[in-house]
Design a protein around this motif. Structure first.
Motif, PDB file in Angstrom:
ATOM      1  N   ALA A   1      -2.138   7.909  -8.466  1.00 48.99           N
ATOM      2  CA  ALA A   1      -1.087   7.250  -9.019  1.00 48.99           C
ATOM      3  C   ALA A   1      -0.897   6.090  -7.783  1.00 48.99           C
ATOM      4  N   TRP A   2      -0.919   6.429  -6.582  1.00 47.66           N
ATOM      5  CA  TRP A   2      -0.659   5.356  -5.767  1.00 47.66           C
ATOM      6  C   TRP A   2      -1.698   4.122  -5.643  1.00 47.66           C
ATOM      7  N   LEU A   3      -2.990   4.803  -5.667  1.00 46.14           N
ATOM      8  CA  LEU A   3      -4.085   3.666  -6.030  1.00 46.14           C
ATOM      9  C   LEU A   3      -4.199   2.937  -6.956  1.00 46.14           C
ATOM     10  N   SER A   4      -3.572   3.395  -8.142  1.00 42.64           N
ATOM     11  CA  SER A   4      -3.479   2.625  -9.376  1.00 42.64           C
ATOM     12  C   SER A   4      -2.550   1.364  -9.296  1.00 42.64           C
ATOM     13  N   ILE A   5      -1.509   1.400  -8.150  1.00 43.94           N
ATOM     14  CA  ILE A   5      -0.730   0.363  -8.142  1.00 43.94           C
ATOM     15  C   ILE A   5      -0.513  -0.260  -6.924  1.00 43.94           C
ATOM     16  N   ALA A   6      -1.060   0.199  -5.640  1.00 45.63           N
ATOM     17  CA  ALA A   6      -0.986  -0.356  -4.400  1.00 45.63           C
ATOM     18  C   ALA A   6      -1.979  -1.661  -4.310  1.00 45.63           C
ATOM     19  N   LYS A   7      -1.413  -2.262  -3.449  1.00 47.01           N
ATOM     20  CA  LYS A   7      -2.107  -3.491  -2.798  1.00 47.01           C
ATOM     21  C   LYS A   7      -3.585  -3.185  -2.236  1.00 47.01           C
ATOM     22  N   LEU A   8      -4.635  -3.928  -2.590  1.00 45.20           N
ATOM     23  CA  LEU A   8      -5.812  -3.657  -1.885  1.00 45.20           C
ATOM     24  C   LEU A   8      -5.820  -3.605  -0.244  1.00 45.20           C
ATOM     25  N   ALA A   9      -4.703  -4.369   0.270  1.00 44.90           N
ATOM     26  CA  ALA A   9      -4.565  -4.657   1.730  1.00 44.90           C
ATOM     27  C   ALA A   9      -3.862  -3.119   2.029  1.00 44.90           C
ATOM     28  N   ALA A  10      -2.992  -2.704   1.561  1.00 48.28           N
ATOM     29  CA  ALA A  10      -2.424  -1.231   1.864  1.00 48.28           C
ATOM     30  C   ALA A  10      -3.695  -0.378   1.733  1.00 48.28           C
ATOM     31  N   ILE A  11      -4.426  -0.451   0.753  1.00 47.16           N
ATOM     32  CA  ILE A  11      -5.350   0.755   0.524  1.00 47.16           C
ATOM     33  C   ILE A  11      -6.493   0.798   1.652  1.00 47.16           C
ATOM     34  N   ARG A  12      -6.818  -0.601   2.167  1.00 44.20           N
ATOM     35  CA  ARG A  12      -7.671  -0.763   3.224  1.00 44.20           C
ATOM     36  C   ARG A  12      -6.966  -0.344   4.560  1.00 44.20           C
ATOM     37  N   GLU A  13      -5.836  -0.509   4.719  1.00 43.37           N
ATOM     38  CA  GLU A  13      -5.047  -0.091   5.969  1.00 43.37           C
ATOM     39  C   GLU A  13      -5.027   1.353   6.182  1.00 43.37           C
ATOM     40  N   HIS A  14      -4.573   2.037   4.896  1.00 43.53           N
ATOM     41  CA  HIS A  14      -4.767   3.555   4.917  1.00 43.53           C
ATOM     42  C   HIS A  14      -6.043   4.131   5.028  1.00 43.53           C
ATOM     43  N   LEU A  15      -7.038   3.586   4.903  1.00 38.43           N
ATOM     44  CA  LEU A  15      -8.494   3.720   4.862  1.00 38.43           C
ATOM     45  C   LEU A  15      -8.773   3.775   6.490  1.00 38.43           C
ATOM     46  N   THR A  16      -8.463   2.623   7.033  1.00 37.32           N
ATOM     47  CA  THR A  16      -8.746   2.778   8.501  1.00 37.32           C
ATOM     48  C   THR A  16      -7.676   3.661   9.390  1.00 37.32           C
ATOM     49  N   ASP A  17      -6.560   3.752   9.022  1.00 36.86           N
ATOM     50  CA  ASP A  17      -5.540   4.871   9.429  1.00 36.86           C
ATOM     51  C   ASP A  17      -6.170   6.130   9.523  1.00 36.86           C
ATOM     52  N   LEU A  18      -7.017   6.471   8.489  1.00 40.50           N
ATOM     53  CA  LEU A  18      -7.409   7.753   8.134  1.00 40.50           C
ATOM     54  C   LEU A  18      -8.702   8.135   9.343  1.00 40.50           C
ATOM     55  N   HIS A  19      -9.149   7.127   9.718  1.00 39.79           N
ATOM     56  CA  HIS A  19     -10.097   6.871  10.670  1.00 39.79           C
ATOM     57  C   HIS A  19      -9.791   6.715  12.344  1.00 39.79           C
ATOM     58  N   GLY A  20      -8.715   6.683  12.229  1.00 41.53           N
ATOM     59  CA  GLY A  20      -7.906   6.110  13.412  1.00 41.53           C
ATOM     60  C   GLY A  20      -8.525   4.618  14.237  1.00 41.53           C
ATOM     61  N   ALA A  21      -8.952   3.945  13.054  1.00 40.52           N
ATOM     62  CA  ALA A  21      -9.469   2.630  13.436  1.00 40.52           C
ATOM     63  C   ALA A  21      -8.440   1.582  13.396  1.00 40.52           C
ATOM     64  N   LEU A  22      -8.904   0.361  13.836  1.00 40.33           N
ATOM     65  CA  LEU A  22      -8.213  -0.952  13.604  1.00 40.33           C
ATOM     66  C   LEU A  22      -8.609  -1.406  12.473  1.00 40.33           C
ATOM     67  N   PRO A  23      -7.923  -2.592  11.784  1.00 44.96           N
ATOM     68  CA  PRO A  23      -7.904  -3.035  10.505  1.00 44.96           C
ATOM     69  C   PRO A  23      -9.300  -3.827  10.710  1.00 44.96           C
ATOM     70  N   GLU A  24      -9.370  -4.577  11.714  1.00 49.16           N
ATOM     71  CA  GLU A  24     -10.574  -5.346  11.971  1.00 49.16           C
ATOM     72  C   GLU A  24     -11.828  -4.482  11.974  1.00 49.16           C
ATOM     73  N   ASP A  25     -11.773  -3.293  12.252  1.00 47.55           N
ATOM     74  CA  ASP A  25     -12.991  -2.230  12.288  1.00 47.55           C
ATOM     75  C   ASP A  25     -13.329  -1.985  10.957  1.00 47.55           C
ATOM     76  N   LEU A  26     -12.646  -2.004   9.935  1.00 51.26           N
ATOM     77  CA  LEU A  26     -13.022  -1.750   8.511  1.00 51.26           C
ATOM     78  C   LEU A  26     -14.394  -2.137   8.189  1.00 51.26           C
ATOM     79  N   PRO A  27     -14.705  -3.491   8.358  1.00 55.40           N
ATOM     80  CA  PRO A  27     -16.153  -3.608   8.076  1.00 55.40           C
ATOM     81  C   PRO A  27     -17.159  -2.902   8.383  1.00 55.40           C
ATOM     82  N   THR A  28     -16.943  -2.261   9.732  1.00 53.76           N
ATOM     83  CA  THR A  28     -18.013  -1.513  10.278  1.00 53.76           C
ATOM     84  C   THR A  28     -17.959  -0.138   9.782  1.00 53.76           C
TER      85      THR A  28
END
Length: 89
Positions: free
Chosen positions: A22-49
């Protein structure tokens, strides 16, 4: 006096899955990317890696690890059923 039985693990996981979708169907892509990096304890600039979240070439799913497999499963389901632009992550 009787007490309600606590929910089974599978019930809790299904509820989490539904809430994530439900959240993924309405969340902004930037918020989803931020959550994904948070799950890994990474910084947002590390997402491409990160390999996690990258779609397979056949388009049938995305890479995940033990830290994010439930999230990626919800992401793939939401992308396939509700919001195709989630494949851009």
């Amino acid at each position: 006096m009787t007490y309600p039985c606590p929910p089974f693990r599978s019930h809790v996981l299904l509820q989490l899955q539904a809430e994530l979708e439900a959240w993924l169907s309405i969340a902004k892509l930037a918020a989803i990317r931020e959550h994904l990096t948070d799950l890994h304890g990474a910084l947002p600039e590390d997402l491409p890696t990160l390999a996690c979240g990258k779609w397979h070439e056949d388009g049938q799913g995305a890479t995940s690890c033990g830290q994010c497999d439930y999230f990626i499963h919800a992401l793939v389901t939401a992308a396939n059923t509700k919001r195709e632009e989630l494949r851009q992550l």
